[in-house]
Design an enzyme around this catalytic site. Structure first.
Site, PDB file in Angstrom:
ATOM      1  CG  ASP A 146       9.744  18.080  23.771  1.00 40.39           C
ATOM      2  OD1 ASP A 146       9.219  16.979  23.590  1.00 40.39           O
ATOM      3  OD2 ASP A 146      10.044  18.839  22.843  1.00 40.39           O
ATOM      4  CB  THR A 147      10.757  20.844  29.764  1.00 40.69           C
ATOM      5  OG1 THR A 147      11.669  21.233  28.737  1.00 40.69           O
ATOM      6  CG2 THR A 147      11.474  20.867  31.091  1.00 40.69           C
TER       7      THR A 147
END
Length: 398
Positions: free
Chosen positions: A176-177
């Site tokens: 996600d990051t």
């Protein structure tokens, strides 16, 4: 709010940028958080029951303390996108914004009549960032995609762990990051392109879609993985704490813990070997280069650990730092919170919540010398800004 951030002497770099955030949880909102840190005005649209992140992990007064990082400085507007009224409000907001962030399953925005073509008809300068598991096209586009799957498909998960054992995951959602960071890059590139494409039909310039896939963001960080397979048929395998093909670079036991050491530079290797009292290896012409050291990495690692295992972490770190060898303890968050370098760099900030709780949160990166980012404010209560934002829309339409 009490904060140790550097005070900007000029307007932040994204001042005046209007962002509409429709995403939930991690990837999309991390983009919004980063843009807000550098001055963007971010309106976060939440469903009536709020972004699920509000209730993830440890809570204070019913709200996740993570929320205070991920949504700091944003405006919360509650809209139900399953209703005509909610979708109409999003259209009106999108017409006034520069950037729209969404991380729904591909096709969801189109199903609601909020696809890019529809929104860009009213706002040709709109940039739409779309984050999804597999991207907006391709045979997998409609599959549900989470970071855990993206890390596996992107090649990262296979390399994480000890040889012969099941792969492990990092304790954070790297997929996600990484996607969020690629999303920030994409938005900034699209804004730069928009500045060069102003016309009477598009006074702000023309916008575009930024299509970010979680698995591609992971794959983009896999270094030599594919070319090595293409050239040599080499399938890299997990190697625990070592870095295959780079010698020495590993974690080593000490008398009271562990350290990581990066001694793979040729001159660094010589200094390391002398520091661990193995001048014979430092002067061995058969270990003069990385290519020569790789076949003998087990021998080198054993020599290093024979020395570190007899000494406490503090002594090992001090000795190797004195020899200009990259070395470090393996930090827990308690170590991070106590480290003076983190604080000197403004990487641990303090905010005071509405009930008086003093909370430490990560600072702002990257560091800009002239227009630094700052923590823009507290995270909003659910729907805190709904009335004010929608009232402003109504005034504009009158």
């Amino acid at each position: 709010m009490d904060t140790a951030s550097t005070t900007a002497t000029t307007a932040p770099p994204l001042a005046g940028l209007k962002v509409l955030e429709l995403g939930q949880l991690i990837a999309g909102p991390f983009v919004g958080k980063t843009l807000a840190d550098f001055g963007a005005d971010v309106i976060k649209v939440e469903p009536p029951d709020g972004d699920p992140l509000r209730l993830w992990r440890l809570l204070h007064d019913g709200t996740s303390v993570w929320w205070q990082v991920q949504s700091r400085g944003k405006k919360s507007v509650v809209l139900d996108l399953r209703t005509d009224e909610g979708r109409d409000a999003v259209r009106a907001l999108a017409a006034e914004c520069d950037v729209l962030i969404e991380n729904f399953k591909p096709g969801t925005m189109e199903k609601w009549g909020l696809g890019y073509d529809a929104l860009a008809a009213a706002n040709p300068g709109l940039i739409m960032l779309r984050i999804s598991g597999y991207g907006q096209s391709g045979p997998y586009r409609d599959l549900p995609g989470f970071a855990v799957v993206a890390e596996a498909m992107g090649g990262l998960r296979h390399l994480m762990g000890e040889p012969g054992r099941p792969p492990v995951r990092a304790g954070v959602s790297l997929g996600d990051t990484l996607a969020a960071l690629h999303g920030v890059i994409g938005v900034l590139l699209a804004l730069q392109a928009r500045q060069r494409d102003v016309s009477p039909q598009a006074p702000k310039g023309r916008g575009q879609v930024v299509d970010v896939a979680l698995y591609e963001s992971v794959f983009n960080c896999m270094e030599s993985l594919l070319p090595e397979y293409s050239a040599f048929g080499a399938v890299r395998q997990p190697a625990g704490s070592a870095l295959p093909g780079i010698a020495p670079s590993n974690a080593y036991r000490c008398a009271d813990g562990m350290v990581v050491i990066g001694g793979n530079g040729d001159s660094i290797f010589k200094r390391l070997m002398r520091a661990v009292e193995r001048a014979d290896l430092a002067d061995d012409p058969g270990l003069a280069t990385n290519a020569l050291r790789v076949p003998r990495v087990a021998e080198i690692d054993a020599a290093i650990e024979a020395w570190t295992a007899q000494r406490p972490v503090a002594e090992v770190v001090a000795a190797l730092q004195a020899a200009s060898v990259p070395v470090g303890r393996i930090y827990t968050v308690a170590d991070i919170a106590a480290d003076p370098h983190y604080r000197a760099r403004g990487m641990i900030e303090r905010v005071t919540l509405r009930d008086g709780l003093a909370l430490e949160v990560p600072g702002v990166v990257p560091k800009l010398s002239r227009t630094p980012g700052t923590i823009p404010g507290l995270a909003p209560a659910l729907g805190e800004h709904t009335e004010a934002v929608l009232a402003a829309l109504r005034r504009q339409s009158e």
